[in-house]
Design a protein around this motif. Sequence first.
Motif, PDB file in Angstrom:
ATOM      1  N   ARG A 348      -0.335   0.822  22.283  1.00  0.00           N
ATOM      2  CA  ARG A 348      -1.382   1.300  21.222  1.00  0.00           C
ATOM      3  C   ARG A 348      -0.510   2.283  19.886  1.00  0.00           C
ATOM      4  O   ARG A 348      -0.586   1.831  18.981  1.00  0.00           O
ATOM      5  N   LEU A 349       0.906   2.549  20.579  1.00  0.00           N
ATOM      6  CA  LEU A 349       1.807   2.796  19.171  1.00  0.00           C
ATOM      7  C   LEU A 349       1.898   1.255  18.725  1.00  0.00           C
ATOM      8  O   LEU A 349       2.690   1.344  17.533  1.00  0.00           O
ATOM      9  N   LEU A 350       2.427   0.120  19.397  1.00  0.00           N
ATOM     10  CA  LEU A 350       2.938  -0.383  19.019  1.00  0.00           C
ATOM     11  C   LEU A 350       1.964  -1.264  17.685  1.00  0.00           C
ATOM     12  O   LEU A 350       2.179  -1.848  16.891  1.00  0.00           O
ATOM     13  N   GLY A 351       0.341  -1.035  17.883  1.00  0.00           N
ATOM     14  CA  GLY A 351      -1.016  -1.729  17.284  1.00  0.00           C
ATOM     15  C   GLY A 351      -0.781  -0.720  15.546  1.00  0.00           C
ATOM     16  O   GLY A 351      -0.515  -0.984  14.710  1.00  0.00           O
ATOM     17  N   LEU A 352      -0.655   0.242  16.110  1.00  0.00           N
ATOM     18  CA  LEU A 352      -0.145   1.269  14.840  1.00  0.00           C
ATOM     19  C   LEU A 352       0.872   1.174  14.138  1.00  0.00           C
ATOM     20  O   LEU A 352       0.414   0.485  12.559  1.00  0.00           O
ATOM     21  N   SER A 353       1.940   1.025  14.595  1.00  0.00           N
ATOM     22  CA  SER A 353       3.347   0.430  13.902  1.00  0.00           C
ATOM     23  C   SER A 353       3.318  -0.436  13.119  1.00  0.00           C
ATOM     24  O   SER A 353       3.604  -0.736  12.296  1.00  0.00           O
ATOM     25  N   VAL A 354       2.696  -2.004  13.226  1.00  0.00           N
ATOM     26  CA  VAL A 354       2.555  -3.013  13.181  1.00  0.00           C
ATOM     27  C   VAL A 354       1.751  -2.779  11.837  1.00  0.00           C
ATOM     28  O   VAL A 354       2.193  -3.695  10.696  1.00  0.00           O
ATOM     29  N   GLN A 355       1.027  -2.313  12.432  1.00  0.00           N
ATOM     30  CA  GLN A 355      -0.631  -2.044  11.206  1.00  0.00           C
ATOM     31  C   GLN A 355       0.168  -1.420  10.047  1.00  0.00           C
ATOM     32  O   GLN A 355      -0.540  -1.635   8.596  1.00  0.00           O
ATOM     33  N   THR A 356       1.083  -0.642  10.496  1.00  0.00           N
ATOM     34  CA  THR A 356       1.171   0.489   9.447  1.00  0.00           C
ATOM     35  C   THR A 356       1.963  -0.519   8.421  1.00  0.00           C
ATOM     36  O   THR A 356       2.100  -0.204   7.414  1.00  0.00           O
ATOM     37  N   TYR A 357       2.976  -0.617   9.266  1.00  0.00           N
ATOM     38  CA  TYR A 357       4.700  -1.371   8.383  1.00  0.00           C
ATOM     39  C   TYR A 357       3.792  -2.837   7.708  1.00  0.00           C
ATOM     40  O   TYR A 357       4.318  -2.565   6.455  1.00  0.00           O
ATOM     41  N   LEU A 358       2.839  -3.352   7.779  1.00  0.00           N
ATOM     42  CA  LEU A 358       1.852  -4.847   7.501  1.00  0.00           C
ATOM     43  C   LEU A 358       1.416  -3.933   6.245  1.00  0.00           C
ATOM     44  O   LEU A 358       1.450  -4.892   5.026  1.00  0.00           O
ATOM     45  N   THR A 359       0.382  -2.658   5.641  1.00  0.00           N
ATOM     46  CA  THR A 359       0.140  -2.358   4.846  1.00  0.00           C
ATOM     47  C   THR A 359       0.903  -2.208   4.132  1.00  0.00           C
ATOM     48  O   THR A 359       0.454  -1.690   2.750  1.00  0.00           O
ATOM     49  N   GLY A 360       1.958  -1.192   4.559  1.00  0.00           N
ATOM     50  CA  GLY A 360       2.892  -0.373   3.686  1.00  0.00           C
ATOM     51  C   GLY A 360       3.639  -1.869   2.853  1.00  0.00           C
ATOM     52  O   GLY A 360       4.298  -1.743   1.802  1.00  0.00           O
ATOM     53  N   ARG A 361       3.951  -2.845   3.300  1.00  0.00           N
ATOM     54  CA  ARG A 361       4.625  -4.215   2.541  1.00  0.00           C
ATOM     55  C   ARG A 361       3.523  -4.551   1.950  1.00  0.00           C
ATOM     56  O   ARG A 361       4.025  -5.250   0.662  1.00  0.00           O
TER      57      ARG A 361
END
Length: 397
Positions: A348-361
Motif C-alpha cells: 500500500r505504501l509503495l503504491g502511494l510513494s511511487v505515485q506521489t513521487y512521480l506526480t511531484g516530479r
Amino acid sequence: MEEIGIVIVGGGIAGLATSIALHRKGIKSVVLERAEKVRSEGAGIGTLSNGWRALDQLGVGDRLRLNSSLIHKARTMLIENGKKREFVSNIVDEARCIKRNDLVEALSDALPEGTIRFGSHIVSIEQDKTTLFPVVHLANGNSIKAKVLIGCDGANSIVSDYLQLNPKKAFACRAVRGFTKYPNGHGFPQEVLRIKQGNILIGRLPLTDNQVFWFLVHMQDNNHNGKDQESIANLCRKWADDLSEDWKEMVKICNVESLTLTHLRYRAPSEIMLGKFRRGTVTVAGDAMHVMGPFLAQGGSAALEDAVVLARCLARKVGPDHGDLLKDCSMKNIEEAIDEYVDERRMRLLGLSVQTYLTGRLLQTSSKVLRLMFIALLLLLFGRDQIRHTRYDCGRL
C-alpha cells in the motif's frame, strides 16, 4: 529502570492515533512527547475517503465532520505560455479538509488521562543485552525498558535511525501552508483547486464557508528558511506576485500565525519496498516510516491507516489478557505481529510513494520530454483512475 509494555515515541497524528487504536483494543500504551503540550502547529490536512474510514475506526470521525465541509471536485489547472489546460475529477466519496489542531485535539481527548508524557526528550535507544528488548534513554537521565517500541516521531525520527533506515531524500522545493479567513464568506466552490504556473504550484481547499486552507510551493526556490512568521508571509507574497488577484489577496490577508514553511522530503520508493521496518520489537509508523510529498494529500491519511493496521496486528498476538506490561507475551509473538503489520502496509505504501513521487516530479519539471515520461509512467502503473488510492480500506480494528 521503569518497565512499560508498549511505548510510542511522538505525540503527533501517528502516535496519538496508534495509542487510541490500541486503547480501543483494550491494550495500554504510553506516548512519549518531547514538547510540553500537545503539538498543534501546522495548518490543514486534506483527508480523503480512506482517511475517514480510519478516523471512524478510531472513533473520532463524527466529531471532526462537524467543523469541515465536503469537497465535491478536484481541479488542476496548468498555465504555460499563456495557455491553460484543465483536468477535473469528480469526488464521489468523502473528502474534507481538517484543521490539524482539531485532529490532534480530537485524538488526544480520546485517550485515557496520563497516556501522554510531555517533556520526554529521547536521546538514545539501545537493546538490552539480557532480554533483547529496547531501552529508551531520556534527556532527564531516566530510562525506560519497553516490550514494544513504536516510532511515530516524524521525518527526523530517532527510532528510524535505530532501525538503520536510510536518510530521507529531498525534493528541490519548499512549501508554505496557511489559512485565510473571509468574514463575509469566500464564495469559492467546494473543490480542491491546484494551479501550476511557472515554478509556482498553489492550491486551496475550503474548510468552512468562511475559511480556506491553502498551500504554496516553489519548485526551484530552496534557499529560504523563514526566520519568523512575517518573513514567511513576505516570502509567500513574493512567490504569489505573478498570480491572479484573488490568489494574491488570499495570501495577503492570511492568518500569518498559521503559516508553516517546510522543505519537502520523502522516503525513496526503493526503501519502502526493501527497507527493514522491524528490529527486534521496534517498528515505525507515520512519517517516520513513509514521509512523502503532499502531491496526493495522503500523508496524514496513511498515518491513520498505519495506526489501525498496527493495533489490529498487535491485538491478535498481544491482546489485553497479557496485562499492561505484556509479561506473558513472548518476543516471538511480538515480532510476528510487527512483521504482519509491515507486510500488510508495504505494498500500500509503495503504491502511494511511487505515485506521489512521480506526480511531484511531473509538477516540478519544465522539460516536455520528462513530463511526457512521467505521465506515461503514471498511466502505466496506475491507469486512468489516478484517484483509486482514495478507495483503499484499511479494515476494521
